[in-house]
Design a protein around this motif. Structure first.
Motif, PDB file in Angstrom:
ATOM      1  N   ALA A 171      91.484  62.503 -40.826  1.00  0.00           N
ATOM      2  CA  ALA A 171      91.949  61.812 -42.029  1.00  0.00           C
ATOM      3  C   ALA A 171      93.184  60.956 -41.766  1.00  0.00           C
ATOM      4  N   LYS A 172      93.298  60.412 -40.545  1.00  0.00           N
ATOM      5  CA  LYS A 172      94.445  59.589 -40.183  1.00  0.00           C
ATOM      6  C   LYS A 172      94.145  58.108 -40.410  1.00  0.00           C
ATOM      7  N   THR A 173      95.167  57.359 -40.797  1.00  0.00           N
ATOM      8  CA  THR A 173      95.069  55.908 -40.937  1.00  0.00           C
ATOM      9  C   THR A 173      96.017  55.272 -39.929  1.00  0.00           C
ATOM     10  N   ARG A 174      95.563  54.214 -39.266  1.00  0.00           N
ATOM     11  CA  ARG A 174      96.404  53.600 -38.240  1.00  0.00           C
ATOM     12  C   ARG A 174      96.130  52.101 -38.154  1.00  0.00           C
ATOM     13  N   ASN A 175      97.073  51.381 -37.573  1.00  0.00           N
ATOM     14  CA  ASN A 175      96.915  49.957 -37.301  1.00  0.00           C
ATOM     15  C   ASN A 175      96.634  49.758 -35.816  1.00  0.00           C
ATOM     16  N   VAL A 176      95.683  48.888 -35.506  1.00  0.00           N
ATOM     17  CA  VAL A 176      95.332  48.584 -34.115  1.00  0.00           C
ATOM     18  C   VAL A 176      95.624  47.108 -33.857  1.00  0.00           C
ATOM     19  N   PRO A 177      96.564  46.805 -32.969  1.00  0.00           N
ATOM     20  CA  PRO A 177      96.880  45.395 -32.679  1.00  0.00           C
ATOM     21  C   PRO A 177      95.767  44.729 -31.880  1.00  0.00           C
ATOM     22  N   LEU A 178      95.624  43.432 -32.060  1.00  0.00           N
ATOM     23  CA  LEU A 178      94.586  42.663 -31.383  1.00  0.00           C
ATOM     24  C   LEU A 178      95.205  41.595 -30.491  1.00  0.00           C
ATOM     25  N   GLN A 179      94.543  41.359 -29.359  1.00  0.00           N
ATOM     26  CA  GLN A 179      94.942  40.263 -28.485  1.00  0.00           C
ATOM     27  C   GLN A 179      94.525  38.929 -29.130  1.00  0.00           C
ATOM     28  N   PRO A 180      95.229  37.846 -28.824  1.00  0.00           N
ATOM     29  CA  PRO A 180      94.848  36.537 -29.379  1.00  0.00           C
ATOM     30  C   PRO A 180      93.390  36.174 -29.114  1.00  0.00           C
ATOM     31  N   SER A 181      92.872  36.509 -27.925  1.00  0.00           N
ATOM     32  CA  SER A 181      91.476  36.180 -27.613  1.00  0.00           C
ATOM     33  C   SER A 181      90.522  36.963 -28.518  1.00  0.00           C
ATOM     34  N   THR A 182      90.898  38.204 -28.865  1.00  0.00           N
ATOM     35  CA  THR A 182      90.071  39.007 -29.763  1.00  0.00           C
ATOM     36  C   THR A 182      90.103  38.424 -31.170  1.00  0.00           C
ATOM     37  N   VAL A 183      91.289  38.009 -31.615  1.00  0.00           N
ATOM     38  CA  VAL A 183      91.411  37.379 -32.925  1.00  0.00           C
ATOM     39  C   VAL A 183      90.535  36.128 -32.989  1.00  0.00           C
ATOM     40  N   ALA A 184      90.549  35.332 -31.924  1.00  0.00           N
ATOM     41  CA  ALA A 184      89.750  34.103 -31.887  1.00  0.00           C
ATOM     42  C   ALA A 184      88.263  34.419 -31.970  1.00  0.00           C
ATOM     43  N   ALA A 185      87.826  35.474 -31.269  1.00  0.00           N
ATOM     44  CA  ALA A 185      86.418  35.859 -31.295  1.00  0.00           C
ATOM     45  C   ALA A 185      86.019  36.354 -32.682  1.00  0.00           C
ATOM     46  N   LEU A 186      86.875  37.134 -33.326  1.00  0.00           N
ATOM     47  CA  LEU A 186      86.579  37.634 -34.671  1.00  0.00           C
ATOM     48  C   LEU A 186      86.576  36.500 -35.687  1.00  0.00           C
ATOM     49  N   ARG A 187      87.479  35.552 -35.514  1.00  0.00           N
ATOM     50  CA  ARG A 187      87.517  34.413 -36.429  1.00  0.00           C
ATOM     51  C   ARG A 187      86.250  33.564 -36.281  1.00  0.00           C
ATOM     52  N   ALA A 188      85.797  33.363 -35.053  1.00  0.00           N
ATOM     53  CA  ALA A 188      84.572  32.590 -34.825  1.00  0.00           C
ATOM     54  C   ALA A 188      83.368  33.308 -35.422  1.00  0.00           C
ATOM     55  N   TYR A 189      83.346  34.640 -35.270  1.00  0.00           N
ATOM     56  CA  TYR A 189      82.245  35.406 -35.852  1.00  0.00           C
ATOM     57  C   TYR A 189      82.268  35.312 -37.368  1.00  0.00           C
ATOM     58  N   ALA A 190      83.462  35.454 -37.971  1.00  0.00           N
ATOM     59  CA  ALA A 190      83.569  35.398 -39.427  1.00  0.00           C
ATOM     60  C   ALA A 190      83.076  34.053 -39.963  1.00  0.00           C
ATOM     61  N   ALA A 191      83.382  32.987 -39.239  1.00  0.00           N
ATOM     62  CA  ALA A 191      82.925  31.664 -39.671  1.00  0.00           C
ATOM     63  C   ALA A 191      81.408  31.570 -39.616  1.00  0.00           C
ATOM     64  N   GLN A 192      80.808  32.109 -38.551  1.00  0.00           N
ATOM     65  CA  GLN A 192      79.356  32.079 -38.431  1.00  0.00           C
ATOM     66  C   GLN A 192      78.708  32.958 -39.483  1.00  0.00           C
ATOM     67  N   ARG A 193      79.305  34.132 -39.732  1.00  0.00           N
ATOM     68  CA  ARG A 193      78.788  35.041 -40.762  1.00  0.00           C
ATOM     69  C   ARG A 193      78.807  34.378 -42.130  1.00  0.00           C
ATOM     70  N   ASP A 194      79.933  33.729 -42.474  1.00  0.00           N
ATOM     71  CA  ASP A 194      80.058  33.113 -43.794  1.00  0.00           C
ATOM     72  C   ASP A 194      79.118  31.920 -43.954  1.00  0.00           C
ATOM     73  N   LYS A 195      78.788  31.271 -42.839  1.00  0.00           N
ATOM     74  CA  LYS A 195      77.845  30.151 -42.896  1.00  0.00           C
ATOM     75  C   LYS A 195      76.451  30.657 -43.276  1.00  0.00           C
ATOM     76  N   HIS A 196      76.056  31.786 -42.688  1.00  0.00           N
ATOM     77  CA  HIS A 196      74.731  32.340 -42.972  1.00  0.00           C
ATOM     78  C   HIS A 196      74.701  33.111 -44.287  1.00  0.00           C
ATOM     79  N   LEU A 197      75.850  33.703 -44.660  1.00  0.00           N
ATOM     80  CA  LEU A 197      75.911  34.494 -45.892  1.00  0.00           C
ATOM     81  C   LEU A 197      77.046  33.991 -46.773  1.00  0.00           C
ATOM     82  N   PRO A 198      76.880  32.858 -47.409  1.00  0.00           N
ATOM     83  CA  PRO A 198      77.959  32.317 -48.248  1.00  0.00           C
ATOM     84  C   PRO A 198      78.259  33.180 -49.467  1.00  0.00           C
ATOM     85  N   THR A 199      77.278  33.980 -49.909  1.00  0.00           N
ATOM     86  CA  THR A 199      77.491  34.884 -51.051  1.00  0.00           C
ATOM     87  C   THR A 199      77.044  36.286 -50.648  1.00  0.00           C
TER      88      THR A 199
END
Length: 220
Positions: A171-199
């Motif tokens: 039952a622990k909550t924690r923050n996990v830091p991300l490397q810039p390259s990981t942030v870039a990959a997640l941002r690219a995925y989010a953009a592709q996801r939102d393109k296919h699923l706008p709603t």
């Protein structure tokens, strides 16, 4: 209520509050305490523990006896702080004969191969991107698979580069830091996801496309 019964209630409550599920202890220890009380034994000793453990028939190599002794040992450790006469059974009285297999450690090449395989075998639209990005996130953060697939969009701060893991193991909550390259990959995925699923019909960060939008797992 006897001292042992009262102590068991306190022990199980303490362990539960610390986040342990107590699958074995919650099932086995009430039986052990009932046996101790039926035999009018107020103090746990090694001899009592062994006698009770062996009451349950077990085949050679079975984990029945080791599991029972492990439960009693934990309780005895707790009792030793209450009753100095308590004897804590040592480790190894009933060793498990199951063979331990070392975990498979994925190399960078293994992870790349898995991500490539996702693109080759899954739908070229969103599912391939979802699973390849998920594999990449697991490899660079050490998240558990259950933690990753439960992530909502609000749990991933792409501006601050932090993932919020809510109430995971114990039952622990924690923050996990991300490397810039990981942030870039997640941002690219989010953009592709939102393109296919706008709603989208789910708040999950990782989603796939089937007959209807859905999350990677049963969530959503």
């Amino acid at each position: 209520m006897t001292m042992l019964t009262e102590s068991l209630d306190h022990y199980l409550e303490l362990r539960h509050n610390l986040g342990y599920k107590l699958a074995d202890a919650g099932r086995l220890l009430p039986r052990f305490v009932a046996w101790m009380e039926a035999n009018e034994q107020p103090t746990v000793t090694i001899r009592h523990a062994i006698t009770w453990v062996e009451l349950q028939p077990a085949q050679p190599g079975s984990v029945v006896w080791p599991h029972r002794m492990t439960a009693v040992r934990g309780f005895a450790r707790y009792l030793s702080g209450i009753d100095p006469a308590t004897e804590v059974p040592p480790i190894g009285l009933f060793p498990s004969k199951r063979q331990w297999r070392p975990p498979f450690i994925f190399t960078a090449d293994n992870i790349t191969a898995l991500m490539d395989q996702a693109h080759r075998t899954l739908d070229s639209r969103l599912p391939a991107a979802t699973y390849s990005t998920l594999i990449g996130l697991l490899s660079v953060t050490g998240l558990r698979i259950g933690e990753a697939i439960r992530l909502d969009g609000a749990d991933i701060d792409l501006t601050g580069g932090v993932v919020l893991i809510r109430e995971s193991k114990f039952a622990k909550t924690r923050n996990v830091p991300l490397q810039p390259s990981t942030v870039a990959a997640l941002r690219a995925y989010a953009a592709q996801r939102d393109k296919h699923l706008p709603t989208p019909i789910t708040t999950s960060f990782f989603v796939t496309v089937g007959t209807a939008p859905s999350s990677v797992d049963s969530k959503g």
